[in-house]
Design a protein around this motif. Structure first.
Motif, PDB file in Angstrom:
ATOM      1  N   PRO A 127      52.281 -46.018   3.749  1.00 37.21           N
ATOM      2  CA  PRO A 127      51.937 -44.988   2.757  1.00 37.21           C
ATOM      3  C   PRO A 127      51.806 -45.496   1.330  1.00 37.21           C
ATOM      4  CG  PRO A 127      53.526 -44.131   4.314  1.00 37.21           C
ATOM      5  CD  PRO A 127      53.387 -45.592   4.626  1.00 37.21           C
ATOM      6  N   THR A 128      52.593 -46.505   0.955  1.00 33.83           N
ATOM      7  CA  THR A 128      52.522 -47.001  -0.426  1.00 33.83           C
ATOM      8  C   THR A 128      51.186 -47.660  -0.737  1.00 33.83           C
ATOM      9  OG1 THR A 128      53.664 -48.998   0.339  1.00 33.83           O
ATOM     10  CG2 THR A 128      55.013 -47.299  -0.703  1.00 33.83           C
ATOM     11  N   LYS A 448      66.067 -41.500  12.717  1.00 29.81           N
ATOM     12  CA  LYS A 448      65.015 -41.692  13.716  1.00 29.81           C
ATOM     13  C   LYS A 448      64.720 -43.189  13.867  1.00 29.81           C
ATOM     14  CE  LYS A 448      63.946 -37.384  14.812  1.00 29.81           C
ATOM     15  NZ  LYS A 448      62.707 -36.719  14.410  1.00 29.81           N
ATOM     16  N   LEU A 449      64.480 -43.600  15.108  1.00 29.58           N
ATOM     17  CA  LEU A 449      64.237 -45.003  15.415  1.00 29.58           C
ATOM     18  C   LEU A 449      62.846 -45.198  16.019  1.00 29.58           C
ATOM     19  CD1 LEU A 449      67.620 -45.951  17.155  1.00 29.58           C
ATOM     20  CD2 LEU A 449      66.886 -46.671  14.877  1.00 29.58           C
ATOM     21  N   VAL A 450      62.220 -46.276  15.702  1.00 24.88           N
ATOM     22  CA  VAL A 450      61.021 -46.844  16.315  1.00 24.88           C
ATOM     23  C   VAL A 450      60.012 -45.774  16.729  1.00 24.88           C
ATOM     24  CG1 VAL A 450      60.237 -48.743  17.769  1.00 24.88           C
ATOM     25  CG2 VAL A 450      62.668 -48.544  17.239  1.00 24.88           C
ATOM     26  N   PHE A 451      59.887 -45.506  18.037  1.00 27.21           N
ATOM     27  CA  PHE A 451      58.823 -44.639  18.522  1.00 27.21           C
ATOM     28  C   PHE A 451      59.100 -43.155  18.278  1.00 27.21           C
ATOM     29  CE2 PHE A 451      58.133 -48.557  20.863  1.00 27.21           C
ATOM     30  CZ  PHE A 451      56.782 -48.742  20.613  1.00 27.21           C
ATOM     31  N   ASP A 452      60.285 -42.843  17.757  1.00 26.36           N
ATOM     32  CA  ASP A 452      60.563 -41.469  17.342  1.00 26.36           C
ATOM     33  C   ASP A 452      60.223 -41.256  15.867  1.00 26.36           C
ATOM     34  OD1 ASP A 452      61.430 -40.843  19.869  1.00 26.36           O
ATOM     35  OD2 ASP A 452      63.545 -41.122  19.428  1.00 26.36           O
ATOM     36  N   MET A 453      59.824 -42.332  15.173  1.00 23.10           N
ATOM     37  CA  MET A 453      59.435 -42.236  13.769  1.00 23.10           C
ATOM     38  C   MET A 453      57.930 -42.017  13.688  1.00 23.10           C
ATOM     39  SD  MET A 453      61.592 -45.546  12.459  1.00 23.10           S
ATOM     40  CE  MET A 453      60.933 -45.577  10.799  1.00 23.10           C
ATOM     41  N   LYS A 454      57.520 -41.090  12.831  1.00 29.13           N
ATOM     42  CA  LYS A 454      56.085 -40.865  12.647  1.00 29.13           C
ATOM     43  C   LYS A 454      55.479 -42.023  11.864  1.00 29.13           C
ATOM     44  CE  LYS A 454      52.717 -37.904  10.300  1.00 29.13           C
ATOM     45  NZ  LYS A 454      52.508 -36.731   9.427  1.00 29.13           N
ATOM     46  N   ASP A 455      55.998 -42.282  10.682  1.00 28.14           N
ATOM     47  CA  ASP A 455      55.511 -43.367   9.841  1.00 28.14           C
ATOM     48  C   ASP A 455      56.602 -44.404   9.684  1.00 28.14           C
ATOM     49  OD1 ASP A 455      52.851 -42.571   9.115  1.00 28.14           O
ATOM     50  OD2 ASP A 455      53.752 -40.986   7.906  1.00 28.14           O
ATOM     51  N   VAL A 456      56.194 -45.630   9.422  1.00 29.81           N
ATOM     52  CA  VAL A 456      57.135 -46.711   9.182  1.00 29.81           C
ATOM     53  C   VAL A 456      57.060 -47.056   7.704  1.00 29.81           C
ATOM     54  CG1 VAL A 456      57.787 -49.060   9.758  1.00 29.81           C
ATOM     55  CG2 VAL A 456      56.822 -47.578  11.516  1.00 29.81           C
ATOM     56  N   TYR A 457      58.136 -46.793   6.979  1.00 29.00           N
ATOM     57  CA  TYR A 457      58.120 -47.021   5.536  1.00 29.00           C
ATOM     58  C   TYR A 457      58.662 -48.400   5.170  1.00 29.00           C
ATOM     59  CZ  TYR A 457      56.887 -42.224   4.366  1.00 29.00           C
ATOM     60  OH  TYR A 457      56.219 -41.040   4.223  1.00 29.00           O
ATOM     61  N   ASP A 642      63.716 -35.919   4.799  1.00 28.63           N
ATOM     62  CA  ASP A 642      62.384 -35.323   4.930  1.00 28.63           C
ATOM     63  C   ASP A 642      61.250 -36.324   4.813  1.00 28.63           C
ATOM     64  OD1 ASP A 642      63.728 -32.923   5.140  1.00 28.63           O
ATOM     65  OD2 ASP A 642      63.584 -32.500   2.996  1.00 28.63           O
ATOM     66  N   GLN A 643      61.476 -37.444   4.089  1.00 26.30           N
ATOM     67  CA  GLN A 643      60.380 -38.379   3.860  1.00 26.30           C
ATOM     68  C   GLN A 643      60.531 -39.683   4.617  1.00 26.30           C
ATOM     69  OE1 GLN A 643      59.319 -39.001  -0.274  1.00 26.30           O
ATOM     70  NE2 GLN A 643      60.075 -36.988  -0.827  1.00 26.30           N
ATOM     71  N   LEU A 644      61.716 -40.268   4.586  1.00 24.44           N
ATOM     72  CA  LEU A 644      61.843 -41.627   5.095  1.00 24.44           C
ATOM     73  C   LEU A 644      62.042 -41.705   6.602  1.00 24.44           C
ATOM     74  CD1 LEU A 644      63.858 -43.503   2.337  1.00 24.44           C
ATOM     75  CD2 LEU A 644      61.413 -43.434   2.742  1.00 24.44           C
ATOM     76  N   ARG A 645      63.103 -41.147   7.108  1.00 21.55           N
ATOM     77  CA  ARG A 645      63.395 -41.382   8.520  1.00 21.55           C
ATOM     78  C   ARG A 645      63.532 -40.106   9.334  1.00 21.55           C
ATOM     79  NH1 ARG A 645      65.488 -46.760   9.186  1.00 21.55           N
ATOM     80  NH2 ARG A 645      66.081 -46.402  11.330  1.00 21.55           N
ATOM     81  N   GLY A 646      64.163 -39.090   8.783  1.00 23.43           N
ATOM     82  CA  GLY A 646      64.485 -37.924   9.596  1.00 23.43           C
ATOM     83  C   GLY A 646      65.713 -38.209  10.451  1.00 23.43           C
TER      84      GLY A 646
END
Length: 711
Positions: A127-128, A448-457, A642-646
């Protein structure tokens, strides 16, 4: 921009099961400064969830929504979009990509009389990347069409509808991928050069989950090769008599071959199929196109054209060996890996060798330590090897100590039957047939880990792909509770055996010798017996890093104020996450703040602590085994949640302690800790039952019995 917006622009967006991206994509279109748009979305028979989602986004009256009754592919969807388009201009946009706010405005303003204009594309890895530097002054240059379309893509090109109609531009529907090539052929045929912008107009997303939801270009090399060669041959049949098209197609073929040949032929299962396929394709290649190619490429293509598989394989093997050796001599690190792959992996495997590593070689700690000490205490017949960053590290027992990434490191990984780690192993380590890999992991997941994360920050956009490849090597994965087992299956896509015994590292928390251990540890650190200990163990932030692999942390807890108010009764032990690069400054806090970030065994720090302060670190799941108070210093809760991991857990309602936003709140909670304990007693009991009940002080014994003694 002040572009006159008389001309309508039709933006064609094929959509297939990409609900995690389409919102950003569509927002970038709807927020364009150029508003005279016709937005044609073609739903290529997405599943019900993805269809339901896209249909909630259709409120703007400029959107034209079309659906395919069955999956037809991107080419069919684009053709369908072209049939519906009424704009003076057409622009193709993929559903995961994003337009710069003034993209269409700028393209329309600068197309002048040309049949098309190309913008500047930037890859979107994280995203950055959307932030980027300020745009330069607009410069328009004329470029050869074959250079503009050198990657075979029609994205980020504004095209006059009159040109599309005049030359009957259609996309080839016989394949899933590589179909853009068929759409650009008319430009190669009829347009020598086109205007091209220097400024960024388009972000092309690189999906961070190529395993469960790959884009067309992230599919397997087999699928991509079949598609590319099919389109190449079809375009040759239709347009190969044109010298300029032939030159363009042959250039695409040679670039594809040079980029992918080693990947194509690494898989021996498909060798015959792809030798035959490439033999057919290379016979269509104009021999003159080979003039500028390296000698080894000329030789390989000659063997493909002649159909001589044995000579080709010999030449290909030499090509790979030469490439590997050339890379190896570029530095000692590469040379060690070369020796590992070419020599060490051929040595016999040693059945009683176990190699241990904890936290990237930084510590003698965690569950690998407990397993090792159980083995030596019970005099089991194994040669143990420990990996450390410091070759001179001293540990109990007679383990062989090797420096991480040394030549000895590669030798022992090559020959040891058993691997034990609490982190992911380096990608370049090869798991041999007969290896047994015990992955102990290092915590109960809150975030949230790996495949449960929407985006990787974090700093590595290949995180999900790499994690998937690494976790395929794990034979066993430890789990501390049922909750973790379910998450590990989902987040790691782990299908091998889960050892549901609790974490060996927590056995010490149930030790009958707890009091003796506490006395010894406090004395070694220098903490007075009459002082209570507050352990502060925060996690890292995924978006807080200097560069890939190097993270930072800004301490938000006011230690000086804590010392002023609590210093008579308490000391603070600081334990930072192993990713964090900074040395925490405890200047002026002598005798109160102890930086124990490099202390090997955090479980010993749990034992000496009367209170834990953390945030989103999984340490509180382990600490809860002691049934002592936990405070959560969550100054950035909204952003992190809300933004990074959940979170997996309803942290705010189920956490076994108060969520505190300021240093003053933390200090106040410590001052009245007995009241906090009483207030959270019911939540704590429920939390202990859910997350700690598998632990009984015998986890290590159960793991060793399963992995090493049950045959």
């Amino acid at each position: 921009m002040n572009t006159k917006q008389n001309a309508m622009v039709s933006i064609i967006i094929p959509y297939y099961n990409s609900m995690e991206f389409i919102g950003d994509c569509l927002n970038s279109v709807l927020s364009q400064s150029y508003t005279n748009l016709e937005i044609i979305i073609i739903n290529d028979s997405s599943d019900s969830e993805n269809t339901g989602y896209i249909e909630t986004l259709l409120e703007d009256k400029r959107i034209v929504y079309l659906k395919n009754e069955s999956k037809k592919g991107v080419a069919y969807s684009r053709n369908k979009g072209l049939d519906s388009a009424t704009g003076e201009f057409v622009f193709f946009l993929d559903s995961e990509d994003i337009l710069v706010e003034q993209a269409i405005d700028i393209l329309v303003a600068n197309i002048n009389e040309a049949p098309a204009i190309a913008g500047n594309t930037k890859r979107l890895l994280k995203p950055t990347d959307l932030e980027g530097p300020a745009q330069p002054e607009i410069i328009l240059t004329m470029k050869d069409s074959n250079k503009i379309f050198s990657n075979g893509s029609i994205l980020n090109v504004l095209i006059r509808s009159s040109f599309i109609k005049e030359h009957s531009i259609r996309f080839y529907e016989g394949t899933e991928g590589s179909t853009d090539i068929s759409g650009v052929i008319q430009f190669i045929l009829y347009v020598k050069s086109l205007p091209s912008l220097n400024i960024r107009t388009y972000f092309q997303r690189v999906r961070n989950d190529p395993i469960s939801n790959p884009s067309l270009v992230q599919r397997s090399i087999q699928e991509r090769t079949r598609d590319f060669t099919t389109v190449y041959m079809e375009m040759n049949k239709q347009y190969g008599k044109s010298e300029v098209v032939k030159e363009y197609l042959d250039g695409l073929l040679l670039r594809f071959y040079r980029r992918e040949v080693i990947n194509i032929f690494q898989d021996k299962k498909h060798l015959d199929e792809f030798f035959a396929l490439l033999s057919t394709v290379m016979k269509m290649l104009n021999p003159a196109a080979l003039a500028s190619q390296p000698t080894h490429i000329k030789r390989e293509i000659k063997q493909l054209r002649s159909g001589n598989k044995e000579k080709f394989i010999r030449g290909f093997k030499f090509h790979v060996e030469a490439r590997d050796f050339k890379n190896a001599i570029k530095g000692f690190t590469r040379l060690k890996r070369y020796i590992y792959n070419k020599f060490f992996l051929r040595f016999p495997m040693k059945e009683n060798y176990i190699i241990f590593e904890s936290f990237l070689g930084k510590n003698y700690s965690d569950s690998p330590r407990n397993i090792y000490e159980y083995i030596i205490e019970n005099k089991m017949d194994y040669q143990c090897i420990w990996v450390f960053n410091d070759k001179n590290r001293k540990i109990p027992g007679n383990a062989k100590i090797v420096k991480r990434f040394s030549l000895a490191y590669y030798y022992y990984f090559a020959v040891s039957k058993y691997w034990i780690n609490n982190m992911r192993q380096p990608l370049h380590l090869v798991k041999r047939e007969g290896n047994v890999f015990l992955e102990t992991w290092h915590g109960t997941p809150l975030k949230k880990l790996v495949f449960d994360m929407k985006d990787v920050y974090s700093a590595n956009p290949r995180y999900k792909r790499d994690f998937y490849m690494q976790s395929r090597a794990w034979d066993y994965l430890l789990s501390p509770n049922r909750y973790s087992s379910e998450i590990f299956r989902s987040a790691f896509k782990f299908d091998n055996e889960m050892l549901e015994y609790g974490y060996p590292r927590n056995d010490i928390l149930y030790s009958p010798q707890k009091e003796e251990i506490i006395t010894r540890v406090k004395r070694n650190i220098g903490i007075p017996d009459n002082k209570k200990v507050v352990l502060y163990a925060p996690t890292w932030r995924d978006d807080d890093y200097y560069e890939p692999g190097k993270y930072k942390f800004q301490l938000q807890l006011d230690l000086h104020k804590m010392k002023e108010i609590l210093g008579e009764d308490y000391v603070v032990a600081l334990r930072m996450h192993y990713f964090i690069a900074d040395d925490i400054n405890v200047e002026g806090l002598d005798g109160f703040a102890f930086n124990l970030s490099k202390y090997d065994d955090i479980a010993e720090l749990y034992l000496i602590s009367d209170i834990l302060i953390t945030d989103y670190s999984s340490v509180f799941f382990d600490y809860a085994n002691l049934e002592r108070p936990i405070l959560f210093f969550t100054y950035d809760l909204d952003k992190y949640r809300d933004q990074l991991r959940g979170f997996y857990l309803d942290f705010e309602n189920e956490g076994p302690g108060p969520l505190l936003r300021t240093s003053d709140e933390v200090i106040n909670a410590i001052a009245k800790i007995d009241e906090v304990k009483k207030e959270y007693a019911t939540k704590y009991d429920a939390f202990y039952e859910r997350f700690c009940s598998w632990h009984d002080g015998k986890s290590t014994e159960k793991v060793v019995r399963k992995v090493f003694t049950e045959k």
